[in-house]
Motif scaffolding. Sequence first.
Motif, PDB file in Angstrom:
ATOM      1  N   PRO A   1      25.053  26.916 -17.394  1.00  0.00           N
ATOM      2  CA  PRO A   1      24.520  25.812 -16.587  1.00  0.00           C
ATOM      3  C   PRO A   1      23.155  26.130 -15.963  1.00  0.00           C
ATOM      4  O   PRO A   1      22.312  25.234 -15.842  1.00  0.00           O
ATOM      5  N   ALA A   2      22.913  27.395 -15.613  1.00  0.00           N
ATOM      6  CA  ALA A   2      21.615  27.776 -15.038  1.00  0.00           C
ATOM      7  C   ALA A   2      20.494  27.572 -16.059  1.00  0.00           C
ATOM      8  O   ALA A   2      19.438  27.022 -15.742  1.00  0.00           O
ATOM      9  N   PHE A   3      20.719  28.002 -17.304  1.00  0.00           N
ATOM     10  CA  PHE A   3      19.710  27.801 -18.359  1.00  0.00           C
ATOM     11  C   PHE A   3      19.437  26.312 -18.565  1.00  0.00           C
ATOM     12  O   PHE A   3      18.289  25.894 -18.676  1.00  0.00           O
ATOM     13  N   CYS A   4      20.519  25.536 -18.624  1.00  0.00           N
ATOM     14  CA  CYS A   4      20.343  24.096 -18.883  1.00  0.00           C
ATOM     15  C   CYS A   4      19.635  23.405 -17.717  1.00  0.00           C
ATOM     16  O   CYS A   4      18.861  22.478 -17.924  1.00  0.00           O
ATOM     17  N   LYS A   5      19.876  23.882 -16.513  1.00  0.00           N
ATOM     18  CA  LYS A   5      19.209  23.298 -15.340  1.00  0.00           C
ATOM     19  C   LYS A   5      17.704  23.599 -15.370  1.00  0.00           C
ATOM     20  O   LYS A   5      16.874  22.708 -15.200  1.00  0.00           O
ATOM     21  N   VAL A   6      17.359  24.862 -15.619  1.00  0.00           N
ATOM     22  CA  VAL A   6      15.943  25.251 -15.650  1.00  0.00           C
ATOM     23  C   VAL A   6      15.207  24.535 -16.791  1.00  0.00           C
ATOM     24  O   VAL A   6      14.050  24.141 -16.654  1.00  0.00           O
ATOM     25  N   LEU A   7      15.895  24.359 -17.912  1.00  0.00           N
ATOM     26  CA  LEU A   7      15.266  23.735 -19.088  1.00  0.00           C
ATOM     27  C   LEU A   7      15.474  22.219 -19.139  1.00  0.00           C
ATOM     28  O   LEU A   7      15.031  21.562 -20.074  1.00  0.00           O
ATOM     29  N   ASP A   8      16.215  21.710 -18.146  1.00  0.00           N
ATOM     30  CA  ASP A   8      16.482  20.276 -18.065  1.00  0.00           C
ATOM     31  C   ASP A   8      17.185  19.759 -19.324  1.00  0.00           C
ATOM     32  O   ASP A   8      16.836  18.715 -19.871  1.00  0.00           O
ATOM     33  N   LEU A   9      18.179  20.512 -19.783  1.00  0.00           N
ATOM     34  CA  LEU A   9      18.965  20.108 -20.958  1.00  0.00           C
ATOM     35  C   LEU A   9      20.232  19.402 -20.476  1.00  0.00           C
ATOM     36  O   LEU A   9      20.950  19.926 -19.627  1.00  0.00           O
ATOM     37  N   LYS A  10      20.505  18.238 -21.026  1.00  0.00           N
ATOM     38  CA  LYS A  10      21.646  17.431 -20.574  1.00  0.00           C
ATOM     39  C   LYS A  10      22.902  17.772 -21.375  1.00  0.00           C
ATOM     40  O   LYS A  10      22.847  18.441 -22.387  1.00  0.00           O
ATOM     41  N   GLY A  11      24.035  17.242 -20.896  1.00  0.00           N
ATOM     42  CA  GLY A  11      25.300  17.422 -21.613  1.00  0.00           C
ATOM     43  C   GLY A  11      26.032  18.686 -21.193  1.00  0.00           C
ATOM     44  O   GLY A  11      25.631  19.374 -20.251  1.00  0.00           O
ATOM     45  N   ASP A  12      27.109  18.996 -21.884  1.00  0.00           N
ATOM     46  CA  ASP A  12      27.923  20.182 -21.593  1.00  0.00           C
ATOM     47  C   ASP A  12      27.085  21.433 -21.869  1.00  0.00           C
ATOM     48  O   ASP A  12      26.683  21.674 -23.012  1.00  0.00           O
ATOM     49  N   PRO A  13      26.797  22.262 -20.844  1.00  0.00           N
ATOM     50  CA  PRO A  13      25.911  23.422 -21.033  1.00  0.00           C
ATOM     51  C   PRO A  13      26.410  24.398 -22.105  1.00  0.00           C
ATOM     52  O   PRO A  13      25.609  24.988 -22.824  1.00  0.00           O
ATOM     53  N   TYR A  14      27.727  24.549 -22.217  1.00  0.00           N
ATOM     54  CA  TYR A  14      28.288  25.522 -23.159  1.00  0.00           C
ATOM     55  C   TYR A  14      28.090  25.037 -24.602  1.00  0.00           C
ATOM     56  O   TYR A  14      27.771  25.827 -25.491  1.00  0.00           O
ATOM     57  N   LYS A  15      28.263  23.731 -24.815  1.00  0.00           N
ATOM     58  CA  LYS A  15      28.049  23.165 -26.158  1.00  0.00           C
ATOM     59  C   LYS A  15      26.554  23.108 -26.479  1.00  0.00           C
ATOM     60  O   LYS A  15      26.140  23.316 -27.615  1.00  0.00           O
ATOM     61  N   THR A  16      25.749  22.812 -25.460  1.00  0.00           N
ATOM     62  CA  THR A  16      24.296  22.729 -25.652  1.00  0.00           C
ATOM     63  C   THR A  16      23.733  24.068 -26.124  1.00  0.00           C
ATOM     64  O   THR A  16      22.903  24.117 -27.036  1.00  0.00           O
ATOM     65  N   MET A  17      24.210  25.149 -25.525  1.00  0.00           N
ATOM     66  CA  MET A  17      23.741  26.486 -25.937  1.00  0.00           C
ATOM     67  C   MET A  17      24.105  26.778 -27.392  1.00  0.00           C
ATOM     68  O   MET A  17      23.324  27.374 -28.127  1.00  0.00           O
ATOM     69  N   ILE A  18      25.286  26.351 -27.812  1.00  0.00           N
ATOM     70  CA  ILE A  18      25.703  26.535 -29.211  1.00  0.00           C
ATOM     71  C   ILE A  18      24.765  25.755 -30.136  1.00  0.00           C
ATOM     72  O   ILE A  18      24.323  26.248 -31.177  1.00  0.00           O
ATOM     73  N   GLN A  19      24.424  24.520 -29.746  1.00  0.00           N
ATOM     74  CA  GLN A  19      23.536  23.696 -30.583  1.00  0.00           C
ATOM     75  C   GLN A  19      22.153  24.352 -30.721  1.00  0.00           C
ATOM     76  O   GLN A  19      21.534  24.296 -31.781  1.00  0.00           O
ATOM     77  N   TRP A  20      21.692  24.997 -29.657  1.00  0.00           N
ATOM     78  CA  TRP A  20      20.365  25.621 -29.705  1.00  0.00           C
ATOM     79  C   TRP A  20      20.326  26.835 -30.624  1.00  0.00           C
ATOM     80  O   TRP A  20      19.258  27.290 -31.018  1.00  0.00           O
ATOM     81  N   ASN A  21      21.487  27.333 -31.006  1.00  0.00           N
ATOM     82  CA  ASN A  21      21.520  28.453 -31.958  1.00  0.00           C
ATOM     83  C   ASN A  21      20.940  28.051 -33.314  1.00  0.00           C
ATOM     84  O   ASN A  21      20.509  28.902 -34.090  1.00  0.00           O
TER      85      ASN A  21
ATOM     86  N   ASP B   1       7.603  33.617 -19.991  1.00  0.00           N
ATOM     87  CA  ASP B   1       7.040  34.573 -19.025  1.00  0.00           C
ATOM     88  C   ASP B   1       8.117  34.970 -17.998  1.00  0.00           C
ATOM     89  O   ASP B   1       9.151  34.309 -17.904  1.00  0.00           O
ATOM     90  N   PRO B   2       7.896  36.052 -17.223  1.00  0.00           N
ATOM     91  CA  PRO B   2       8.918  36.585 -16.309  1.00  0.00           C
ATOM     92  C   PRO B   2       9.431  35.592 -15.266  1.00  0.00           C
ATOM     93  O   PRO B   2      10.542  35.746 -14.758  1.00  0.00           O
ATOM     94  N   SER B   3       8.640  34.559 -14.944  1.00  0.00           N
ATOM     95  CA  SER B   3       9.099  33.603 -13.926  1.00  0.00           C
ATOM     96  C   SER B   3      10.364  32.859 -14.382  1.00  0.00           C
ATOM     97  O   SER B   3      11.185  32.440 -13.570  1.00  0.00           O
ATOM     98  N   PHE B   4      10.526  32.734 -15.712  1.00  0.00           N
ATOM     99  CA  PHE B   4      11.715  32.065 -16.251  1.00  0.00           C
ATOM    100  C   PHE B   4      12.974  32.865 -15.897  1.00  0.00           C
ATOM    101  O   PHE B   4      13.955  32.329 -15.396  1.00  0.00           O
ATOM    102  N   ARG B   5      12.916  34.172 -16.134  1.00  0.00           N
ATOM    103  CA  ARG B   5      14.048  35.072 -15.815  1.00  0.00           C
ATOM    104  C   ARG B   5      14.378  34.984 -14.321  1.00  0.00           C
ATOM    105  O   ARG B   5      15.545  34.945 -13.937  1.00  0.00           O
ATOM    106  N   GLU B   6      13.344  34.962 -13.485  1.00  0.00           N
ATOM    107  CA  GLU B   6      13.567  34.900 -12.036  1.00  0.00           C
ATOM    108  C   GLU B   6      14.241  33.601 -11.623  1.00  0.00           C
ATOM    109  O   GLU B   6      15.115  33.592 -10.755  1.00  0.00           O
ATOM    110  N   GLU B   7      13.826  32.499 -12.249  1.00  0.00           N
ATOM    111  CA  GLU B   7      14.462  31.212 -11.926  1.00  0.00           C
ATOM    112  C   GLU B   7      15.946  31.217 -12.287  1.00  0.00           C
ATOM    113  O   GLU B   7      16.783  30.716 -11.552  1.00  0.00           O
ATOM    114  N   ILE B   8      16.253  31.800 -13.443  1.00  0.00           N
ATOM    115  CA  ILE B   8      17.660  31.908 -13.869  1.00  0.00           C
ATOM    116  C   ILE B   8      18.439  32.751 -12.856  1.00  0.00           C
ATOM    117  O   ILE B   8      19.517  32.376 -12.395  1.00  0.00           O
ATOM    118  N   ARG B   9      17.868  33.892 -12.508  1.00  0.00           N
ATOM    119  CA  ARG B   9      18.545  34.805 -11.581  1.00  0.00           C
ATOM    120  C   ARG B   9      18.758  34.151 -10.209  1.00  0.00           C
ATOM    121  O   ARG B   9      19.815  34.304  -9.606  1.00  0.00           O
TER     122      ARG B   9
END
Length: 199
Positions: free
Chosen positions: A158-178, A139-147
């Motif tokens: 890092p903003a995505f990982c913080k909002v989603l509470d994902l641990k580890g290196d944010p750049y590698k974590t995003m690749i894994q989520w692909n 929902d739109p509140s997610f986009r607002e939290e990121i912004r």
Amino acid sequence: MHSLQSNSFLGTDYLQSGTFKQQELFRDLEEWKILKSLHGFKPTLAGTIPLDIDTETSDVDILVKFNVPAHLQKICYAKFRNLPNYTFSEKTMDFRLTLVCRFETKKFQYEIFGQSLEPTEQYGWIHMMVENRFLKLADPSFREEIRNLKRQGIKTEPAFCKVLDLKGDPYKTMIQWNQKTEDQFRELLIQKGFQINPN
């Protein structure tokens, strides 16, 4: 993996009917012939403006592929050196030569990011695709939290990982989520208290 053929982010048409900032970017790219100048290098927009999570200070990321590094340097110098704050540098990222060209127009700061990989295989693109999947589902509140986090100076991944509470290196974590399924994306968002957009 999502099909590239149907991916609207591969062109710039979506900018014309997008947010005010996206429309402004489309006009700026046309006026300064930025993508046309990089035609031989498969220029592909990435970053926060295409996703509509940009802030006042966001720059424009353009991913390109070079075969010969000197060719990209030559074109950037020929086309952009007279624009304000022009710089060209090289660094190594993940053991790969990466060329970075920066300059500004009156409206935007640009960063051209070149590697010997197809733009759609570069981390900047993969991060954007993962971020887009979260943004489309939540929902739109997610986009607002990121912004809001970005306005505080936190970078996108890092903003995505913080909002989603994902641990580890944010750049590698995003690749894994692909590699994750749509259900896994939904599950995480619900777990973190976000509503899911109806399809």
